[in-house]
Write a protein that holds these residues in place. Structure first.
Motif, PDB file in Angstrom:
ATOM      1  N   LEU A 175      -8.290 -13.015  10.601  1.00  0.00           N
ATOM      2  CA  LEU A 175      -7.391 -12.617   9.515  1.00  0.00           C
ATOM      3  C   LEU A 175      -6.245 -13.619   9.395  1.00  0.00           C
ATOM      4  CD1 LEU A 175      -6.137  -9.042   8.760  1.00  0.00           C
ATOM      5  CD2 LEU A 175      -4.492 -10.901   8.912  1.00  0.00           C
ATOM      6  N   ARG A 176      -5.918 -14.022   8.192  1.00  0.00           N
ATOM      7  CA  ARG A 176      -4.832 -14.959   7.948  1.00  0.00           C
ATOM      8  C   ARG A 176      -3.736 -14.279   7.127  1.00  0.00           C
ATOM      9  NH1 ARG A 176      -6.780 -16.716  11.537  1.00  0.00           N
ATOM     10  NH2 ARG A 176      -7.806 -18.722  11.905  1.00  0.00           N
ATOM     11  N   GLU A 177      -2.552 -14.249   7.672  1.00  0.00           N
ATOM     12  CA  GLU A 177      -1.429 -13.633   6.962  1.00  0.00           C
ATOM     13  C   GLU A 177      -0.998 -14.493   5.772  1.00  0.00           C
ATOM     14  OE1 GLU A 177       1.782 -11.996   9.422  1.00  0.00           O
ATOM     15  OE2 GLU A 177       0.504 -12.393  11.162  1.00  0.00           O
ATOM     16  N   GLN A 178      -0.536 -13.816   4.731  1.00  0.00           N
ATOM     17  CA  GLN A 178      -0.017 -14.477   3.544  1.00  0.00           C
ATOM     18  C   GLN A 178       1.484 -14.227   3.478  1.00  0.00           C
ATOM     19  OE1 GLN A 178      -2.095 -16.368   1.728  1.00  0.00           O
ATOM     20  NE2 GLN A 178      -3.706 -15.748   3.153  1.00  0.00           N
ATOM     21  N   ALA A 181      11.142   8.130   8.327  1.00  0.00           N
ATOM     22  CA  ALA A 181       9.946   8.292   7.504  1.00  0.00           C
ATOM     23  C   ALA A 181       9.816   7.160   6.493  1.00  0.00           C
ATOM     24  CB  ALA A 181       9.984   9.644   6.781  1.00  0.00           C
ATOM     25  N   GLU A 182      10.933   6.773   5.895  1.00  0.00           N
ATOM     26  CA  GLU A 182      10.907   5.682   4.924  1.00  0.00           C
ATOM     27  C   GLU A 182      10.590   4.350   5.606  1.00  0.00           C
ATOM     28  OE1 GLU A 182      10.988   3.406   1.572  1.00  0.00           O
ATOM     29  OE2 GLU A 182      10.819   5.588   1.792  1.00  0.00           O
ATOM     30  N   ALA A 183      11.133   4.136   6.805  1.00  0.00           N
ATOM     31  CA  ALA A 183      10.840   2.909   7.544  1.00  0.00           C
ATOM     32  C   ALA A 183       9.358   2.818   7.878  1.00  0.00           C
ATOM     33  CB  ALA A 183      11.674   2.860   8.811  1.00  0.00           C
ATOM     34  N   ASP A 184       8.753   3.937   8.232  1.00  0.00           N
ATOM     35  CA  ASP A 184       7.329   3.971   8.537  1.00  0.00           C
ATOM     36  C   ASP A 184       6.516   3.571   7.309  1.00  0.00           C
ATOM     37  OD1 ASP A 184       4.988   4.622  10.122  1.00  0.00           O
ATOM     38  OD2 ASP A 184       4.827   6.447   8.921  1.00  0.00           O
ATOM     39  N   ARG A 185       6.867   4.121   6.158  1.00  0.00           N
ATOM     40  CA  ARG A 185       6.161   3.774   4.917  1.00  0.00           C
ATOM     41  C   ARG A 185       6.381   2.310   4.551  1.00  0.00           C
ATOM     42  NH1 ARG A 185       8.040   9.066   3.520  1.00  0.00           N
ATOM     43  NH2 ARG A 185       9.901   8.184   2.518  1.00  0.00           N
ATOM     44  N   LEU A 186       7.595   1.835   4.759  1.00  0.00           N
ATOM     45  CA  LEU A 186       7.934   0.463   4.405  1.00  0.00           C
ATOM     46  C   LEU A 186       7.161  -0.543   5.261  1.00  0.00           C
ATOM     47  CD1 LEU A 186       9.629  -1.508   2.770  1.00  0.00           C
ATOM     48  CD2 LEU A 186      11.511  -1.155   4.384  1.00  0.00           C
ATOM     49  N   LEU A 187       7.052  -0.265   6.550  1.00  0.00           N
ATOM     50  CA  LEU A 187       6.294  -1.165   7.423  1.00  0.00           C
ATOM     51  C   LEU A 187       4.816  -1.197   7.038  1.00  0.00           C
ATOM     52  CD1 LEU A 187       7.501  -0.914  11.141  1.00  0.00           C
ATOM     53  CD2 LEU A 187       7.249  -2.957   9.725  1.00  0.00           C
ATOM     54  N   GLY A 219       0.525  -4.423   4.612  1.00  0.00           N
ATOM     55  CA  GLY A 219      -0.508  -4.594   3.596  1.00  0.00           C
ATOM     56  C   GLY A 219      -0.220  -5.770   2.680  1.00  0.00           C
ATOM     57  N   ALA A 220       1.054  -5.987   2.372  1.00  0.00           N
ATOM     58  CA  ALA A 220       1.442  -7.059   1.457  1.00  0.00           C
ATOM     59  C   ALA A 220       1.165  -8.444   2.025  1.00  0.00           C
ATOM     60  CB  ALA A 220       2.928  -6.929   1.098  1.00  0.00           C
ATOM     61  N   VAL A 221       1.204  -8.576   3.353  1.00  0.00           N
ATOM     62  CA  VAL A 221       0.976  -9.901   3.953  1.00  0.00           C
ATOM     63  C   VAL A 221      -0.470 -10.094   4.419  1.00  0.00           C
ATOM     64  CG1 VAL A 221       3.385 -10.120   4.638  1.00  0.00           C
ATOM     65  CG2 VAL A 221       1.740  -9.177   6.267  1.00  0.00           C
ATOM     66  N   GLY A 222      -1.339  -9.134   4.107  1.00  0.00           N
ATOM     67  CA  GLY A 222      -2.754  -9.363   4.342  1.00  0.00           C
ATOM     68  C   GLY A 222      -3.455  -8.472   5.338  1.00  0.00           C
ATOM     69  N   PHE A 223      -2.737  -7.533   5.949  1.00  0.00           N
ATOM     70  CA  PHE A 223      -3.380  -6.616   6.893  1.00  0.00           C
ATOM     71  C   PHE A 223      -4.005  -5.453   6.126  1.00  0.00           C
ATOM     72  CE2 PHE A 223      -0.383  -8.896   9.563  1.00  0.00           C
ATOM     73  CZ  PHE A 223      -1.155  -9.149  10.688  1.00  0.00           C
ATOM     74  N   GLU A 230      10.729  -7.934  11.155  1.00  0.00           N
ATOM     75  CA  GLU A 230      11.226  -9.308  11.079  1.00  0.00           C
ATOM     76  C   GLU A 230      10.094 -10.325  11.184  1.00  0.00           C
ATOM     77  OE1 GLU A 230      14.160  -9.494  14.152  1.00  0.00           O
ATOM     78  OE2 GLU A 230      15.743  -8.687  12.870  1.00  0.00           O
ATOM     79  N   ASP A 231       9.107 -10.043  12.028  1.00  0.00           N
ATOM     80  CA  ASP A 231       7.958 -10.941  12.144  1.00  0.00           C
ATOM     81  C   ASP A 231       7.169 -11.007  10.836  1.00  0.00           C
ATOM     82  OD1 ASP A 231       8.375 -11.843  14.669  1.00  0.00           O
ATOM     83  OD2 ASP A 231       6.548 -11.006  15.529  1.00  0.00           O
ATOM     84  N   LEU A 232       6.899  -9.842  10.273  1.00  0.00           N
ATOM     85  CA  LEU A 232       6.083  -9.796   9.056  1.00  0.00           C
ATOM     86  C   LEU A 232       6.810 -10.374   7.849  1.00  0.00           C
ATOM     87  CD1 LEU A 232       4.497  -6.234   9.403  1.00  0.00           C
ATOM     88  CD2 LEU A 232       3.429  -8.433   9.892  1.00  0.00           C
ATOM     89  N   ALA A 233       8.122 -10.204   7.800  1.00  0.00           N
ATOM     90  CA  ALA A 233       8.898 -10.673   6.645  1.00  0.00           C
ATOM     91  C   ALA A 233       9.390 -12.101   6.806  1.00  0.00           C
ATOM     92  CB  ALA A 233      10.094  -9.742   6.409  1.00  0.00           C
ATOM     93  N   ALA A 234       9.115 -12.719   7.942  1.00  0.00           N
ATOM     94  CA  ALA A 234       9.624 -14.069   8.197  1.00  0.00           C
ATOM     95  C   ALA A 234       9.014 -15.076   7.225  1.00  0.00           C
ATOM     96  CB  ALA A 234       9.315 -14.475   9.634  1.00  0.00           C
ATOM     97  N   PRO A 235       9.754 -16.140   6.887  1.00  0.00           N
ATOM     98  CA  PRO A 235       9.202 -17.198   6.026  1.00  0.00           C
ATOM     99  C   PRO A 235       8.009 -17.864   6.688  1.00  0.00           C
ATOM    100  CG  PRO A 235      11.594 -17.405   6.264  1.00  0.00           C
ATOM    101  CD  PRO A 235      11.141 -16.390   7.273  1.00  0.00           C
ATOM    102  N   ALA A 236       7.206 -18.545   5.883  1.00  0.00           N
ATOM    103  CA  ALA A 236       6.058 -19.262   6.435  1.00  0.00           C
ATOM    104  C   ALA A 236       6.542 -20.300   7.437  1.00  0.00           C
ATOM    105  CB  ALA A 236       5.280 -19.940   5.305  1.00  0.00           C
TER     106      ALA A 236
END
Length: 225
Positions: free
Chosen positions: A74-77, A107-113, A118-122, A182-188
């Motif tokens: 799997l490659r993250e976007q 609850a909102e943090a759980d949904r946000l994560l 999903g947005a980065v490819g998982f 922070e890992d998932l939202a980090a810049p490329a």
């Protein structure tokens, strides 16, 4: 010696060499996916898998090897700059909301994560177990924070007060989950030579600013604590 016999001997030698080469390579491949390789790859997630299988390391390794086989390619976007800012703003709002409404914030943090992953490819957040398995392959050091946050959020469903999770536990779960965010939202990741030019600024800025948890100095103000 006939030509046919010579050819047969040559073929036998070639086949034997190929088999010997495969035998030499196989242990290395097996080692990379075996106990020590999996332990290095998954870190604390390896120990959790062993514990979940009641100490059966072989069963745990089979499970982790299957995760690696399924999601290793799997490659993250990475997020674009604008999208990253939106997610960061939403996470900051969640943290600020925690002061007045810890259960809703968790609850909102759980949904946000789940949405961010999903947005980065998982796998999509609607398939939590699959998403968690995939994240464990690529973010093994931080996936436990997401798991803990999800469990705490589920316990809070229905607005339970007496039987709900204590505010301090919710706060700790949110803090732990922030590392994965922070890992998932980090810049490329930039090439090493380019990244090195701005390394001091990057290292100084990471984890600072509005993404810092606002309740760190005011834990006593969270309702229910």
């Amino acid at each position: 010696m006939s030509t046919g016999l010579i050819i047969a001997l040559i073929v036998i030698v070639i086949v034997a060499a190929a088999v010997a080469g495969a035998a030499a390579v196989f242990p290395r491949v097996r080692g990379a996916r075996g106990g020590r390789g999996l332990r290095r790859r998954f870190g604390p997630e390896y120990e959790r898998a062993v514990a979940r299988h009641d100490g059966d390391a072989k069963a745990a390794e089979r499970e982790l090897a299957e995760r690696l086989h399924t999601y290793g390619s799997l490659r993250e976007q990475p997020l674009g700059a604008a999208e990253r800012e939106r997610y960061t703003a939403r996470w900051t709002a969640v943290q600020e909301r925690f002061v007045d409404s810890p259960a809703d914030a968790v609850a909102e943090a759980d949904r946000l994560l789940a949405e961010l992953a999903g947005a980065v490819g998982f796998p999509d957040g609607g398939r939590y177990e699959e998403q968690l398995d995939a994240l464990s392959v690529h973010h093994a050091g931080h996936v436990q924070g997401y798991r803990r946050l999800h469990q705490v959020a589920r316990f809070q469903t229905g607005g339970s007060v007496d039987g709900g999770t204590h505010t301090e536990e919710m706060r700790e779960a949110l803090l732990e989950a922030r590392a994965l965010f922070e890992d998932l939202a980090a810049p490329a990741r930039r090439p090493r030579a380019e990244a090195g030019k701005q390394a001091p600024e990057h290292s100084a800025g990471r984890g600072q600013g509005p993404a810092r948890h606002p309740w760190g100095l005011h834990r006593q103000h969270a309702k229910g604590s």
